[in-house]
Design a protein around this motif. Structure first.
Motif, PDB file in Angstrom:
ATOM      1  N   MET A 433      -3.397   6.184  -5.400  1.00 52.95           N
ATOM      2  CA  MET A 433      -2.880   5.232  -6.374  1.00 52.95           C
ATOM      3  C   MET A 433      -1.361   5.312  -6.503  1.00 52.95           C
ATOM      4  SD  MET A 433      -5.235   3.366  -7.308  1.00 52.95           S
ATOM      5  CE  MET A 433      -7.026   3.306  -7.071  1.00 52.95           C
ATOM      6  N   ALA A 434      -0.818   6.491  -6.247  1.00 52.05           N
ATOM      7  CA  ALA A 434       0.650   6.598  -6.307  1.00 52.05           C
ATOM      8  C   ALA A 434       1.315   5.755  -5.228  1.00 52.05           C
ATOM      9  CB  ALA A 434       1.066   8.067  -6.159  1.00 52.05           C
ATOM     10  N   ALA A 435       0.562   5.483  -4.137  1.00 50.83           N
ATOM     11  CA  ALA A 435       1.109   4.659  -3.052  1.00 50.83           C
ATOM     12  C   ALA A 435       0.889   3.176  -3.289  1.00 50.83           C
ATOM     13  CB  ALA A 435       0.470   5.069  -1.723  1.00 50.83           C
ATOM     14  N   GLU A 436       0.059   2.808  -4.274  1.00 48.17           N
ATOM     15  CA  GLU A 436      -0.195   1.403  -4.583  1.00 48.17           C
ATOM     16  C   GLU A 436       0.771   0.942  -5.664  1.00 48.17           C
ATOM     17  OE1 GLU A 436      -2.323  -0.717  -3.204  1.00 48.17           O
ATOM     18  OE2 GLU A 436      -3.087   0.767  -1.774  1.00 48.17           O
ATOM     19  N   GLU A 437       1.519  -0.088  -5.386  1.00 48.10           N
ATOM     20  CA  GLU A 437       2.567  -0.522  -6.307  1.00 48.10           C
ATOM     21  C   GLU A 437       1.994  -0.912  -7.661  1.00 48.10           C
ATOM     22  OE1 GLU A 437       6.182  -3.803  -6.583  1.00 48.10           O
ATOM     23  OE2 GLU A 437       4.964  -3.631  -4.765  1.00 48.10           O
ATOM     24  N   VAL A 438       0.863  -1.625  -7.660  1.00 52.65           N
ATOM     25  CA  VAL A 438       0.332  -2.114  -8.937  1.00 52.65           C
ATOM     26  C   VAL A 438      -0.332  -0.997  -9.741  1.00 52.65           C
ATOM     27  CG1 VAL A 438       0.005  -4.453  -8.087  1.00 52.65           C
ATOM     28  CG2 VAL A 438      -1.830  -2.772  -7.815  1.00 52.65           C
ATOM     29  N   TYR A 439      -0.576   0.171  -9.109  1.00 48.35           N
ATOM     30  CA  TYR A 439      -1.283   1.245  -9.811  1.00 48.35           C
ATOM     31  C   TYR A 439      -0.478   2.546  -9.889  1.00 48.35           C
ATOM     32  CZ  TYR A 439      -5.862  -0.629 -10.923  1.00 48.35           C
ATOM     33  OH  TYR A 439      -6.885  -1.319 -11.502  1.00 48.35           O
ATOM     34  N   ARG A 440       0.821   2.450  -9.680  1.00 48.97           N
ATOM     35  CA  ARG A 440       1.617   3.671  -9.740  1.00 48.97           C
ATOM     36  C   ARG A 440       1.665   4.262 -11.155  1.00 48.97           C
ATOM     37  NH1 ARG A 440       6.757   1.898  -5.872  1.00 48.97           N
ATOM     38  NH2 ARG A 440       5.599   2.021  -3.887  1.00 48.97           N
ATOM     39  N   THR A 441       1.540   3.401 -12.158  1.00 51.80           N
ATOM     40  CA  THR A 441       1.579   3.878 -13.552  1.00 51.80           C
ATOM     41  C   THR A 441       0.179   4.095 -14.119  1.00 51.80           C
ATOM     42  OG1 THR A 441       1.674   1.589 -14.351  1.00 51.80           O
ATOM     43  CG2 THR A 441       3.773   2.729 -13.980  1.00 51.80           C
ATOM     44  N   VAL A 459      -4.261  -6.490 -13.875  1.00 53.37           N
ATOM     45  CA  VAL A 459      -4.042  -6.998 -12.520  1.00 53.37           C
ATOM     46  C   VAL A 459      -4.997  -8.170 -12.304  1.00 53.37           C
ATOM     47  CG1 VAL A 459      -4.066  -6.454 -10.055  1.00 53.37           C
ATOM     48  CG2 VAL A 459      -3.409  -4.690 -11.716  1.00 53.37           C
ATOM     49  N   PRO A 460      -4.495  -9.342 -11.886  1.00 51.01           N
ATOM     50  CA  PRO A 460      -5.392 -10.474 -11.620  1.00 51.01           C
ATOM     51  C   PRO A 460      -6.386 -10.138 -10.510  1.00 51.01           C
ATOM     52  CG  PRO A 460      -3.098 -11.188 -11.742  1.00 51.01           C
ATOM     53  CD  PRO A 460      -3.082  -9.695 -11.718  1.00 51.01           C
ATOM     54  N   THR A 461      -7.494 -10.890 -10.484  1.00 47.65           N
ATOM     55  CA  THR A 461      -8.559 -10.624  -9.519  1.00 47.65           C
ATOM     56  C   THR A 461      -8.057 -10.721  -8.088  1.00 47.65           C
ATOM     57  OG1 THR A 461     -10.185 -11.475 -11.081  1.00 47.65           O
ATOM     58  CG2 THR A 461     -10.857 -11.327  -8.777  1.00 47.65           C
ATOM     59  N   GLY A 462      -7.192 -11.678  -7.799  1.00 47.07           N
ATOM     60  CA  GLY A 462      -6.703 -11.854  -6.438  1.00 47.07           C
ATOM     61  C   GLY A 462      -5.919 -10.661  -5.936  1.00 47.07           C
ATOM     62  N   GLN A 463      -5.270  -9.912  -6.837  1.00 50.23           N
ATOM     63  CA  GLN A 463      -4.483  -8.761  -6.407  1.00 50.23           C
ATOM     64  C   GLN A 463      -5.296  -7.471  -6.400  1.00 50.23           C
ATOM     65  OE1 GLN A 463      -0.718  -8.384  -8.471  1.00 50.23           O
ATOM     66  NE2 GLN A 463      -0.478 -10.619  -8.669  1.00 50.23           N
ATOM     67  N   VAL A 467      -6.873  -3.976  -3.227  1.00 49.43           N
ATOM     68  CA  VAL A 467      -6.789  -2.559  -3.624  1.00 49.43           C
ATOM     69  C   VAL A 467      -8.169  -1.912  -3.556  1.00 49.43           C
ATOM     70  CG1 VAL A 467      -6.156  -0.971  -5.478  1.00 49.43           C
ATOM     71  CG2 VAL A 467      -4.775  -3.016  -5.057  1.00 49.43           C
ATOM     72  N   LEU A 468      -9.195  -2.625  -4.031  1.00 47.19           N
ATOM     73  CA  LEU A 468     -10.552  -2.087  -4.006  1.00 47.19           C
ATOM     74  C   LEU A 468     -11.011  -1.846  -2.574  1.00 47.19           C
ATOM     75  CD1 LEU A 468     -12.231  -4.315  -6.768  1.00 47.19           C
ATOM     76  CD2 LEU A 468     -11.431  -1.955  -6.978  1.00 47.19           C
ATOM     77  N   ARG A 469     -10.701  -2.773  -1.676  1.00 47.43           N
ATOM     78  CA  ARG A 469     -11.128  -2.606  -0.287  1.00 47.43           C
ATOM     79  C   ARG A 469     -10.439  -1.405   0.349  1.00 47.43           C
ATOM     80  NH1 ARG A 469     -10.765  -9.001   1.488  1.00 47.43           N
ATOM     81  NH2 ARG A 469     -12.702  -9.670   0.417  1.00 47.43           N
ATOM     82  N   ARG A 470      -9.121  -1.270   0.063  1.00 49.22           N
ATOM     83  CA  ARG A 470      -8.404  -0.141   0.658  1.00 49.22           C
ATOM     84  C   ARG A 470      -8.898   1.191   0.084  1.00 49.22           C
ATOM     85  NH1 ARG A 470      -4.015  -3.827   0.230  1.00 49.22           N
ATOM     86  NH2 ARG A 470      -3.331  -2.881  -1.733  1.00 49.22           N
ATOM     87  N   LEU A 471      -9.181   1.212  -1.205  1.00 51.45           N
ATOM     88  CA  LEU A 471      -9.667   2.458  -1.814  1.00 51.45           C
ATOM     89  C   LEU A 471     -11.050   2.823  -1.265  1.00 51.45           C
ATOM     90  CD1 LEU A 471      -9.450   4.772  -3.813  1.00 51.45           C
ATOM     91  CD2 LEU A 471     -10.330   3.242  -5.604  1.00 51.45           C
TER      92      LEU A 471
END
Length: 655
Positions: A433-441, A459-463, A467-471
């Motif tokens: 998550m530290a590497a994901e811009e929208v989830y750094r905080t 975070v909107p559904t489109g964004q 992230v879910l797929r990468r995680l």
């Protein structure tokens, strides 16, 4: 007004710094508070010196009462000792009641003489048998030995006038009333007389009477001991509270035994005795042995002098009291004031020591409080902290990460391996998550079981989908080694998002993410995003409603079989019946299986419903010529207990 999640995250660093600073200074603040409290206590003590003096006077009164209680206990102990002697005499009487022989009377007389010599202060001892207890001694025999004025031992001779009969003795009239036997049966073991004059011993005596019983509790007589009243007067005279105090003992006939008889001022002493008899006091009729009464101090004015009186009843039915001059009580206040100051200083020191201990304990409690919001295994915030953060944030996205097949890992490799997997995954997810811009905080939490929660900004559904797929792929590719065994991990994700909606409760976002996680597992998806338009919550509400209806129907036996006739097309007759299940609700309406069977399967009540159908259908067709069929599921057929039950019912019914 609620702040946005991003605004709260900006304040997180400041809050962390403040918490660290407060933890370092909390001991100092507590110590300062204790010092301020001690100073305030000292000032208040100085301002209330007058009140302290009154308190010291009360303290002195408590000390005097303690001395009085000590004297009372001595008198009670002496009276109990006299009762103990009398009880020993009653045992002698019981033993001789079973003896026989021509010399029985002589033996009893000798025994009584020995007892009288052993009982210091006793002037007479007697055993008064009931008629017929000692037939060999003749009628009217009641052995009584006494010490005469010259110290010689005498005996009471039987006479024709019956003066040796115990009913004719003065102590019988003074100690025993008409209901004495009933009182003895109720538990009173001893009876005391007031002080009276005994002409045989030529002295004032008090007699203690003890009933004599056999082993089967049959009354066979009375044992008596006469005690010199001078003994009790001497004991009363020894009780001294202050130089001018006096003590007194008043029996039930208002006879006074008092140290005032030795006073240097006999006129004032007589006035005191007369005043004591006029004081209104409680009833001091003889209580049971060992029982005492406690009274509040009373006041007495005699010849311009004020006395404080303490008094209480004794087991012998007497009233013991102590009178203390009021001026002697007040005279001790000056030295006691110095003692009070020393006590105050010692108390302050004790409070400081106690405060130090409290500071230590409070610090420990603060540490424990912080630990209650932290998961012990991973060091992450726990579910309680998650709910608090949801309360503070007005918007955000919550992701639940549930590990797949975690029970298998625990079963195959043990819980130590499972704990290590959870620790490693907590670090891996934080790094990802530290590497994901929208989830750094975002902040990671440990949920119960094999589940993590990730709370981040909205975070909107489109964004969020990428992230879910990468995680999911990231976790799928992780390989962990435990004792040279490679362990693969995977996870199912449930996500719910909200923008600021005041009507929602703090736990709603967690409930929505949990629903999304359940849907993902139900449909074998890697992830699921909560969508209120899908009506999942409505379906859960309906399932809960039907679950309640099904449980009530089972409790009230409202499941019933219906029978569908199957006709033979060639003959037109009914060839058999198919048994179907129906449920009636509380209003009598019929529900078809399609409305409740799915919920029955989820509640795992299918076996119980099948048993009900079998029982009721067998009962209907037991004596009927019709064939019938019952629908069984695949799970029913594989259940060995259910199939054994059906076979057993077939054998029992003969169907």
């Amino acid at each position: 007004m609620k702040l946005s999640y991003r605004s709260l995250r900006r304040l997180a660093g400041l809050r962390s710094w403040l918490r660290a600073w407060s933890m370092q200074s909390i001991n100092g603040l507590l110590l300062l508070l204790v010092l301020l409290f001690a100073a305030a206590m000292w000032v208040l003590s100085s301002l209330n010196l007058g009140y302290s003096q009154r308190a010291l006077a009360d303290l002195r009164g408590t000390q005097i009462e303690g001395i009085f209680r000590s004297g009372l206990n001595q008198i009670i102990a002496r009276q109990q000792k006299l009762e103990l002697y009398t009880e020993g005499l009653s045992r002698i009487g019981e033993i001789y009641s079973q003896a026989r022989g021509a010399d029985l009377a002589a033996r009893i007389e000798t025994e009584l003489a020995t007892v009288l010599q052993d009982f210091h202060g006793a002037t007479g001892v007697g055993i008064w048998y009931l008629d017929g207890v000692l037939p060999s001694t003749g009628a009217g025999y009641n052995p009584y030995r006494y010490r005469g004025p010259d110290g010689t031992l005498g005996r009471l001779e039987a006479a024709a006038d019956g003066r040796a009969d115990y009913r004719q003795q003065l102590w019988f009239e003074l100690a025993l009333s008409d209901e004495w036997q009933a009182r003895a049966a109720a538990g009173q073991r001893f009876f005391w007389t007031p002080t009276y004059y005994n002409p045989l011993s030529d002295s004032a005596v008090v007699t203690v009477v003890r009933p004599i019983y056999t082993a089967d509790h049959q009354l066979i007589g009375l044992a008596t001991t006469d005690w010199e009243a001078e003994q009790i007067i001497d004991l009363v005279s020894r009780v001294e509270v202050t130089p001018g105090s006096f003590s007194y003992l008043i029996d039930s006939n208002n006879r006074k035994l008092s140290s005032l008889s030795r006073s240097d001022d006999p006129i004032h002493a007589q006035h005191l005795l007369d005043a004591l008899l006029s004081v209104q006091r409680p009833d001091y009729s003889a209580p049971l042995a060992g029982e005492t009464q406690r009274f509040e101090p009373d006041r007495l004015q005699v010849d311009g002098r004020e006395y404080v009186l303490y008094f209480s009843g004794t087991p012998a039915g007497m009233l013991f009291g102590v009178g203390v001059p009021r001026n002697e009580i007040d005279a001790v206040l000056r030295p006691m004031r110095n003692s009070n100051n020393r006590i105050l200083a010692i108390t302050a020191l004790v409070m400081l020591l106690l405060s130090g201990y409290l500071i230590y304990r409070i610090s420990g409690l603060v540490r424990e409080l912080r630990a209650s919001y932290t998961d012990e295994l991973t060091g992450l915030p726990n579910r309680t902290r998650l709910l608090q953060d949801l309360q503070r944030s007005g918007e955000g996205t919550l992701m639940l990460i549930n590990l797949d097949r975690f029970r298998e890992i625990n079963s195959l490799f043990g819980h130590a391996c499972g704990d290590q997997v959870l620790r490693n995954l907590s670090e891996l997810i934080n790094d990802f998550m530290a590497a994901e811009e929208v989830y750094r905080t975002a902040r990671l939490y440990r949920q119960p079981g094999a589940e993590f929660a990730l709370l981040g900004p909205f975070v909107p559904t489109g964004q969020i989908v990428p992230v879910l797929r990468r995680l999911g792929s990231f976790l799928q590719n992780q390989k962990m080694v435990w004792q040279e065994q490679e362990i693969g991990v995977g996870a199912t994700l449930g996500v719910a998002s909200r923008q600021e909606q005041p009507q929602e409760q703090p736990g709603d976002l967690l409930s929505q993410a949990t629903l999304a996680l359940r849907q993902a597992r139900k449909h074998s998806h890697n992830y699921q995003i909560y969508d209120a338009g899908q009506g999942v919550e409505k379906r859960y509400e309906q399932n809960l409603l039907w679950a309640q209806r099904i449980k009530e129907a089972l409790q009230e036996d409202r499941f019933e079989p219906w029978f569908q006739p199957i006709r033979d097309n060639a003959t037109g007759r009914v060839a058999k019946y198919e048994c179907l299940i129906r449920m009636r609700d509380a209003d009598g309406n019929v529900a078809s299986p399609g409305m409740f069977l799915d919920v029955v399967r989820q509640l795992r009540l299918g076996r119980q419903i099948t048993r009900i159908v079998v029982e009721k259908c067998f009962a209907v067709f037991k004596d009927q010529p019709w064939e019938f069929s019952i629908n069984l599921s695949y799970a029913d057929i594989l259940d060995p207990e259910l199939t054994a039950f059906i076979c057993e019912r077939l054998r029992e019914s003969g169907i």
